[in-house]
Design a protein around this motif. Structure first.
Motif, PDB file in Angstrom:
ATOM      1  N   PRO A   1      -3.596   3.465  -1.188  1.00 51.99           N
ATOM      2  CA  PRO A   1      -4.734   2.655  -0.510  1.00 51.99           C
ATOM      3  C   PRO A   1      -5.651   1.607  -1.127  1.00 51.99           C
ATOM      4  O   PRO A   1      -6.148   0.778  -0.498  1.00 51.99           O
ATOM      5  CB  PRO A   1      -5.429   3.803   0.210  1.00 51.99           C
ATOM      6  CG  PRO A   1      -5.388   5.074  -0.711  1.00 51.99           C
ATOM      7  CD  PRO A   1      -3.931   4.899  -1.574  1.00 51.99           C
TER       8      PRO A   1
ATOM      9  N   PHE B   1      -8.044  -1.849   2.663  1.00 43.96           N
ATOM     10  CA  PHE B   1      -6.794  -1.491   3.501  1.00 43.96           C
ATOM     11  C   PHE B   1      -6.976  -1.299   5.134  1.00 43.96           C
ATOM     12  O   PHE B   1      -6.221  -1.864   5.801  1.00 43.96           O
ATOM     13  CB  PHE B   1      -6.339   0.036   3.090  1.00 43.96           C
ATOM     14  CG  PHE B   1      -5.317   0.805   4.067  1.00 43.96           C
ATOM     15  CD1 PHE B   1      -4.089   0.128   3.740  1.00 43.96           C
ATOM     16  CD2 PHE B   1      -5.693   1.514   5.101  1.00 43.96           C
ATOM     17  CE1 PHE B   1      -2.984   0.471   4.684  1.00 43.96           C
ATOM     18  CE2 PHE B   1      -4.690   1.942   5.900  1.00 43.96           C
ATOM     19  CZ  PHE B   1      -3.322   1.334   5.795  1.00 43.96           C
TER      20      PHE B   1
ATOM     21  N   TYR C   1       0.759  -1.507   0.075  1.00 45.90           N
ATOM     22  CA  TYR C   1       0.068  -0.096  -0.016  1.00 45.90           C
ATOM     23  C   TYR C   1       0.855   1.276   0.061  1.00 45.90           C
ATOM     24  O   TYR C   1       0.262   2.328   0.235  1.00 45.90           O
ATOM     25  CB  TYR C   1      -0.807   0.167   1.120  1.00 45.90           C
ATOM     26  CG  TYR C   1      -1.732  -1.108   1.270  1.00 45.90           C
ATOM     27  CD1 TYR C   1      -3.243  -1.130   0.546  1.00 45.90           C
ATOM     28  CD2 TYR C   1      -1.774  -2.348   2.009  1.00 45.90           C
ATOM     29  CE1 TYR C   1      -3.935  -2.209   0.336  1.00 45.90           C
ATOM     30  CE2 TYR C   1      -2.473  -3.325   2.018  1.00 45.90           C
ATOM     31  CZ  TYR C   1      -3.657  -3.184   1.397  1.00 45.90           C
ATOM     32  OH  TYR C   1      -4.465  -4.253   1.256  1.00 45.90           O
TER      33      TYR C   1
ATOM     34  N   VAL D   1      -0.737   6.556   3.695  1.00 46.61           N
ATOM     35  CA  VAL D   1      -0.901   5.406   2.983  1.00 46.61           C
ATOM     36  C   VAL D   1      -1.016   6.058   1.502  1.00 46.61           C
ATOM     37  O   VAL D   1      -1.916   6.622   0.898  1.00 46.61           O
ATOM     38  CB  VAL D   1      -2.074   4.845   3.124  1.00 46.61           C
ATOM     39  CG1 VAL D   1      -2.117   3.362   2.456  1.00 46.61           C
ATOM     40  CG2 VAL D   1      -2.180   4.346   4.649  1.00 46.61           C
TER      41      VAL D   1
END
Length: 185
Positions: free
Chosen positions: A48, A54, A32, A45
């Motif tokens: 994502p 996630f 990610y 992130v």
């Protein structure tokens, strides 16, 4: 390309409880493109994908249950632009902060609000917008207890970060920095 998410974990790496290595967590979520910000429990992130997917991956990698607050990177970048603290210079004994609500809450009082309500304030909540609450606190041992009052004030759990941490996150989102040093983890 999906906009980056920012993860705020509540109550981690505090006083020896619910401890983990944020840099190891970020490496474990490398699919990610997670960046460890360096402030306990704050991650950017970059890729994502699905928010739900996630979140599930993050919860699987954490060694304990935790309150996870996600927000869109765009929202934090907007905060920097709007600068909720105005042009007033910061004082060394006062820390500007942003509390991120787990979801937009219902404010139960008119702002500003100070804690304690009489005598010299230790926490002052000055504004709120969507899931963000803005304020200042004095460096004092009792401050953490008063920061906990923000949950009650808005009726939902909140996690708090220093304004400088928010600005660091914005720098990462803008690509100005790849990653803070992992030496302090």
């Amino acid at each position: 390309m999906a906009m980056a998410l920012v993860v705020f974990l509540r109550g981690v790496n505090v006083g020896g409880h619910r401890t983990f290595r944020p840099s190891a967590l970020a490496k474990g979520l490398s699919d990610y493109a997670v960046v460890n910000v360096g402030a306990a429990g704050t991650l950017v992130v970059r890729k994502p994908g699905s928010r739900a997917k996630f979140r599930a991956a993050l919860l699987r990698k954490l060694p304990f249950e935790a309150e996870v607050v996600l927000c869109d990177g765009q929202d934090l970048m907007r905060l920097e632009t709007e600068n909720p603290f105005g042009a007033e210079a910061s004082r060394p004994d006062i820390v500007r902060f942003v509390s991120i609500l787990s979801r937009a809450g219902g404010l139960r009082a008119a702002l500003p609000v100070t804690f304690p309500s009489d005598g010299e304030w230790l926490v002052r909540v000055v504004a709120s917008k969507d899931q963000f609450v803005f304020g200042m606190y004095r460096r004092h041992m009792k401050t953490i207890g008063y920061l906990g009052q923000i949950d009650k004030l808005f009726g939902v759990p909140a996690t708090t970060r220093n304004w400088n941490t928010i600005l660091t996150v914005v720098g990462i989102l803008k690509g100005q920095q790849n990653k803070p040093s992992d030496q302090n983890h």
